[in-house]
Design a protein around this motif. Structure first.
Motif, PDB file in Angstrom:
ATOM      1  N   GLY A   1       0.820  -1.201   0.000  1.00  0.00           N
ATOM      2  CA  GLY A   1       0.000   0.000   0.000  1.00  0.00           C
ATOM      3  C   GLY A   1       0.854   1.250   0.000  1.00  0.00           C
ATOM      4  O   GLY A   1       2.079   1.188   0.189  1.00  0.00           O
ATOM      5  N   ARG A   2       0.222   2.357  -0.278  1.00  0.00           N
ATOM      6  CA  ARG A   2       0.874   3.660  -0.209  1.00  0.00           C
ATOM      7  C   ARG A   2      -0.213   4.707   0.035  1.00  0.00           C
ATOM      8  O   ARG A   2      -1.400   4.428  -0.141  1.00  0.00           O
ATOM      9  CB  ARG A   2       1.676   3.967  -1.473  1.00  0.00           C
ATOM     10  CG  ARG A   2       0.857   4.245  -2.713  1.00  0.00           C
ATOM     11  CD  ARG A   2       1.701   4.144  -3.988  1.00  0.00           C
ATOM     12  NE  ARG A   2       2.874   5.004  -4.018  1.00  0.00           N
ATOM     13  CZ  ARG A   2       2.893   6.311  -4.230  1.00  0.00           C
ATOM     14  NH1 ARG A   2       1.753   6.961  -4.405  1.00  0.00           N
ATOM     15  NH2 ARG A   2       4.024   6.979  -4.273  1.00  0.00           N
ATOM     16  N   SER A   3       0.203   5.913   0.466  1.00  0.00           N
ATOM     17  CA  SER A   3      -0.782   6.964   0.726  1.00  0.00           C
ATOM     18  C   SER A   3      -0.874   7.885  -0.466  1.00  0.00           C
ATOM     19  O   SER A   3       0.066   7.990  -1.251  1.00  0.00           O
ATOM     20  CB  SER A   3      -0.363   7.833   1.906  1.00  0.00           C
ATOM     21  OG  SER A   3       0.175   7.065   2.908  1.00  0.00           O
ATOM     22  N   ASN A   4      -1.986   8.580  -0.563  1.00  0.00           N
ATOM     23  CA  ASN A   4      -2.125   9.630  -1.556  1.00  0.00           C
ATOM     24  C   ASN A   4      -2.045  10.970  -0.827  1.00  0.00           C
ATOM     25  O   ASN A   4      -2.941  11.313  -0.064  1.00  0.00           O
ATOM     26  CB  ASN A   4      -3.467   9.482  -2.267  1.00  0.00           C
ATOM     27  CG  ASN A   4      -3.772  10.650  -3.176  1.00  0.00           C
ATOM     28  OD1 ASN A   4      -2.926  11.535  -3.374  1.00  0.00           O
ATOM     29  ND2 ASN A   4      -4.976  10.672  -3.718  1.00  0.00           N
ATOM     30  N   PRO A   5      -0.965  11.730  -1.039  1.00  0.00           N
ATOM     31  CA  PRO A   5      -0.808  12.993  -0.293  1.00  0.00           C
ATOM     32  C   PRO A   5      -1.923  14.004  -0.581  1.00  0.00           C
ATOM     33  O   PRO A   5      -2.112  14.949   0.176  1.00  0.00           O
ATOM     34  CB  PRO A   5       0.545  13.531  -0.760  1.00  0.00           C
ATOM     35  CG  PRO A   5       0.903  12.766  -1.983  1.00  0.00           C
ATOM     36  CD  PRO A   5       0.166  11.475  -1.944  1.00  0.00           C
TER      37      PRO A   5
END
Lengths: 380, 93
Positions: free
Chosen positions: A261-265
């Motif tokens: 997973g990763r975040s969306n800034p």
């Protein structure tokens, strides 16, 4: 219906709180859940448990929680498999600032008994051979961090709580909470009126809305975070690999699949938990750069869940201005891994017992005062 | 044929016996069965097993099959390599 305590939310936090209160002898606890067990953030999380944090509070909560996870199966008398695996977290530094910060983090972690260490990129490659060391400067590694199955771990708490007499109401939504003269009178759900003087808000992404029902303003909001899973393959990666700078976490779970997973800034606060093609696109680019051979694996599913974000990215646990209204929220993406301490410490607060870990600093009142709050930066 | 020899979910090797055990323990929601047994989480994403599981839940609860909700359908519709997704993105930019 009558209850001594109504807990809102059957994610791992709600189940852990119910179990800990019941274990201390509290009777007539009711847990109300809008959907089903682990329907919210717990069942959507990345299934990692780590102790490598940048604030002392998070380090303490995480270490004590991992100590519990290592004995959880016996402690909770669970028949199933919670799939606890301690093969570490490898956190890579991708710039000078991270390299310096991680050295400080390791000193803090070691001072609290967490066995993390700062390592070179060559050492990191020995631990994860398919790591692309061209894009990293150094790393930290903690061998006792690891993985746990969110569904079975929550089920273990749920079943133990049920055996201790806790009642669970599934597919029931809390519609309102009646308060008179600063005293809680009852909780009204879609199917029941529950007479009670005590409510525990463990509603995850919807914690703010529950607070609003009793005019307790909780400074949290829901934020979508996306994740995907690949087809299962033979084991090639022991630890979770994580980078704050590159914005990625990626682990191979015992089942064989890779979870990442990763975040969306640019994500705006909302309850949206739909999947997006933009995430798939960015995730593929990031993982293929940091862990190139993973690019050969097929994505079979993607989903999303809500982080419940607090202003300092640390949990809010404790009493509130309304007597009998307690909160356990604002975990900012880490409620699963802190759950053993959330349940234990909140039960100690509620029953007026001495605290295993002093969490005065996690009280909601910290946002009222002018003093600086300590922000946790080690977050994806 | 014994229930433990009947495979319901072929991707994840889940038997009819395992489904019945969880139904009897009160997990009668397909989303719950999915999370605890991994049915429908494999490469076929439930296209093979979901109707079979709906039928078992329907029989167990004694309700019409159309009242048994299936799992949330999630992307992708078929497995795609991460490299292919990445390269597709480069072509577009």
């Amino acid at each position: 219906m009558k209850a001594s305590y109504v807990i809102i939310g059957a994610g791992i936090s709600g189940c852990s709180i119910a179990y800990n209160l019941a274990k201390k002898g509290v009777k007539d606890i009711i847990v109300v859940e809008k959907h089903y067990l682990t329907a919210g953030a717990t069942g959507r999380c990345g299934a990692g448990v780590r102790q490598q944090w940048g604030t002392e509070m998070n380090c303490r909560l995480a270490k004590a929680s991992i100590d519990f996870f290592s004995i959880a199966k016996d402690e909770l008398g669970y028949q199933g498999d919670i799939e606890f695996k301690q093969e570490g977290y490898l956190i890579v530094a991708v710039n000078e600032e991270e390299d310096k910060q991680f050295a400080k983090n390791v000193i803090l972690q070691n001072s609290l008994g967490i066995p993390s260490r700062k390592i070179t990129k060559e050492e990191a490659k020995e631990i994860v051979p398919h790591l692309n060391t061209d894009v990293i400067l150094s790393a930290t590694f903690c061998p006792t961090d690891g993985h746990l199955n969110p569904f079975t771990m929550t089920d273990a708490y749920y079943q133990a709580a049920k055996r201790l007499g806790v009642t669970f109401l599934f597919r029931e939504e809390v519609k309102s909470i009646v308060v008179k003269n600063d005293k809680i009178e009852k909780v009204i759900t879609t199917n029941h009126e529950i007479h009670t003087s005590n409510v525990i808000n463990a509603a995850g992404g919807y914690a703010k809305e529950i607070g609003d029902m009793v005019n307790v303003a909780i400074p949290v909001y829901a934020e979508r975070h996306e994740i995907l899973v690949t087809e299962p393959v033979e084991k090639i990666q022991g630890p979770m690999v994580m980078s704050f700078g590159m914005n990625i976490y990626c682990q191979q779970v015992p089942h064989g699949s890779f979870l990442m997973g990763r975040s969306n800034p640019f994500e705006k606060p909302s309850h949206n938990i739909e999947s997006s093609w933009q995430f798939l696109d960015e995730m593929a680019k990031t993982v293929c750069t940091l862990l190139p051979p993973i690019g050969n694996l097929r994505v079979i599913r993607q989903w999303a869940g809500s982080y419940n974000m607090s202003p300092d990215r640390q949990p809010i646990i404790g009493t509130t201005d309304l007597p009998g209204f307690y909160v356990a929220c604002g975990f900012s993406g880490h409620g699963f891994m802190f759950a053993p301490m959330t349940g234990l410490l909140l039960s100690e607060i509620i029953l007026g017992e001495p605290l295993t870990i002093d969490i005065t600093d996690l009280h909601i009142d910290r946002f009222k005062t002018a003093r600086d709050i300590v922000i946790e930066k080690s977050v994806v | 044929m014994s229930k433990k020899d009947i495979i319901i979910c072929r991707c994840e090797d889940v038997t009819l016996e395992e489904i019945h055990q969880l139904l009897e323990r009160g997990y009668t929601n397909i989303e719950e069965l999915k999370r605890l047994l991994r049915v429908g989480m494999g490469p076929c994403q439930g296209t093979t097993c979901m109707q079979l599981i709906q039928r078992e839940v329907s029989k167990f609860l004694n309700i019409p099959i159309e009242e048994v909700k299936t799992q949330k359908v999630r992307p992708l519709t078929m497995g795609v390599k991460l490299n292919a997704i990445k390269e597709g993105a480069c072509d577009e930019s």
